[in-house]
Design a protein around this motif. Structure first.
Motif, PDB file in Angstrom:
ATOM      1  N   PHE A 163      73.975 -28.286  67.462  1.00 51.62           N
ATOM      2  CA  PHE A 163      72.880 -27.886  66.589  1.00 51.62           C
ATOM      3  C   PHE A 163      71.565 -27.989  67.341  1.00 51.62           C
ATOM      4  O   PHE A 163      71.326 -28.949  68.069  1.00 51.62           O
ATOM      5  N   SER A 164      70.698 -26.994  67.159  1.00 54.74           N
ATOM      6  CA  SER A 164      69.375 -26.997  67.787  1.00 54.74           C
ATOM      7  C   SER A 164      68.325 -26.906  66.691  1.00 54.74           C
ATOM      8  O   SER A 164      68.396 -26.025  65.821  1.00 54.74           O
ATOM      9  N   LYS A 165      67.363 -27.812  66.720  1.00 55.38           N
ATOM     10  CA  LYS A 165      66.324 -27.858  65.689  1.00 55.38           C
ATOM     11  C   LYS A 165      65.403 -26.660  65.829  1.00 55.38           C
ATOM     12  O   LYS A 165      64.980 -26.290  66.909  1.00 55.38           O
ATOM     13  N   TYR A 192      68.189 -25.441  61.400  1.00 53.37           N
ATOM     14  CA  TYR A 192      68.929 -25.572  62.655  1.00 53.37           C
ATOM     15  C   TYR A 192      69.640 -24.272  63.011  1.00 53.37           C
ATOM     16  O   TYR A 192      70.016 -23.493  62.130  1.00 53.37           O
ATOM     17  N   SER A 193      69.839 -24.094  64.311  1.00 54.24           N
ATOM     18  CA  SER A 193      70.739 -23.042  64.780  1.00 54.24           C
ATOM     19  C   SER A 193      72.021 -23.724  65.220  1.00 54.24           C
ATOM     20  O   SER A 193      72.045 -24.934  65.448  1.00 54.24           O
ATOM     21  N   TYR A 230      72.895 -29.285  58.193  1.00 51.21           N
ATOM     22  CA  TYR A 230      73.017 -30.332  59.198  1.00 51.21           C
ATOM     23  C   TYR A 230      71.795 -31.230  59.021  1.00 51.21           C
ATOM     24  O   TYR A 230      70.666 -30.736  58.920  1.00 51.21           O
ATOM     25  N   ASN A 231      71.987 -32.538  58.933  1.00 46.43           N
ATOM     26  CA  ASN A 231      70.879 -33.482  58.675  1.00 46.43           C
ATOM     27  C   ASN A 231      70.076 -33.076  57.438  1.00 46.43           C
ATOM     28  O   ASN A 231      68.854 -33.122  57.433  1.00 46.43           O
ATOM     29  N   GLU A 278      69.329 -30.251  56.361  1.00 46.43           N
ATOM     30  CA  GLU A 278      68.521 -29.047  56.535  1.00 46.43           C
ATOM     31  C   GLU A 278      69.464 -27.868  56.739  1.00 46.43           C
ATOM     32  O   GLU A 278      70.569 -28.028  57.266  1.00 46.43           O
ATOM     33  N   ILE A 282      71.410 -24.494  58.036  1.00 43.08           N
ATOM     34  CA  ILE A 282      71.745 -23.784  59.265  1.00 43.08           C
ATOM     35  C   ILE A 282      71.227 -22.370  59.049  1.00 43.08           C
ATOM     36  O   ILE A 282      71.695 -21.665  58.148  1.00 43.08           O
TER      37      ILE A 282
END
Length: 131
Positions: free
Chosen positions: A54-56, A61-62, A81-82, A84, A86
């Motif tokens: 995952f990228s913020k 996220y992506s 994720y977290n 938030e 995707i």
């Protein structure tokens, strides 16, 4: 008149050929709009967050796939994720995962990166509930 007809035919055939090339590069692909579809092989469905990267981003996220067990054929991308959403699939995010036969994309995804499924030679269907 002959040149005009030839030009019109070219305008129609070029986009069709382009779409065919894209679909051929990912193998046999079926874009499905059935969000209620049930997987008949649930035990092979792949959803564990530990296998995704995952990228913020600003709004969420992506996601990309970093590994998958050998018994897995279906990928269900998580919608959060977290806590938030995707919102994107990374460029080359699932590239060369040749055993994937089905990918289920959540409603939260707003964009799919270039060549996200390139090299997915066994891919048969992509479920996109938001289409």
């Amino acid at each position: 008149m002959k040149k005009k007809n030839s030009f019109i035919i070219s305008l129609v055939l070029i986009p069709i050929m382009f779409v065919m090339i894209i679909l051929a590069s990912c193998g046999k692909t079926n874009l499905s709009n059935n969000s209620n579809e049930h997987n008949s092989t649930v035990k092979t469905e792949y959803t564990e967050e530990k296998y995704f990267e995952f990228s913020k981003m600003v709004e969420g996220y992506s996601v990309s796939l970093k590994e998958m067990p050998s018994s897995t054929t279906t990928i269900r991308i998580p919608n959060k994720y977290n806590n938030e959403p995707i919102i994107a699939i990374d460029e080359n995010g699932f590239k060369d995962f040749t055993k994937i036969t089905k990918i289920i994309i959540p409603n939260s995804v707003e964009s799919i990166g270039d060549s996200a499924f390139s090299g997915c030679s066994s891919l048969e269907s992509i479920t996109i509930p938001f289409v």
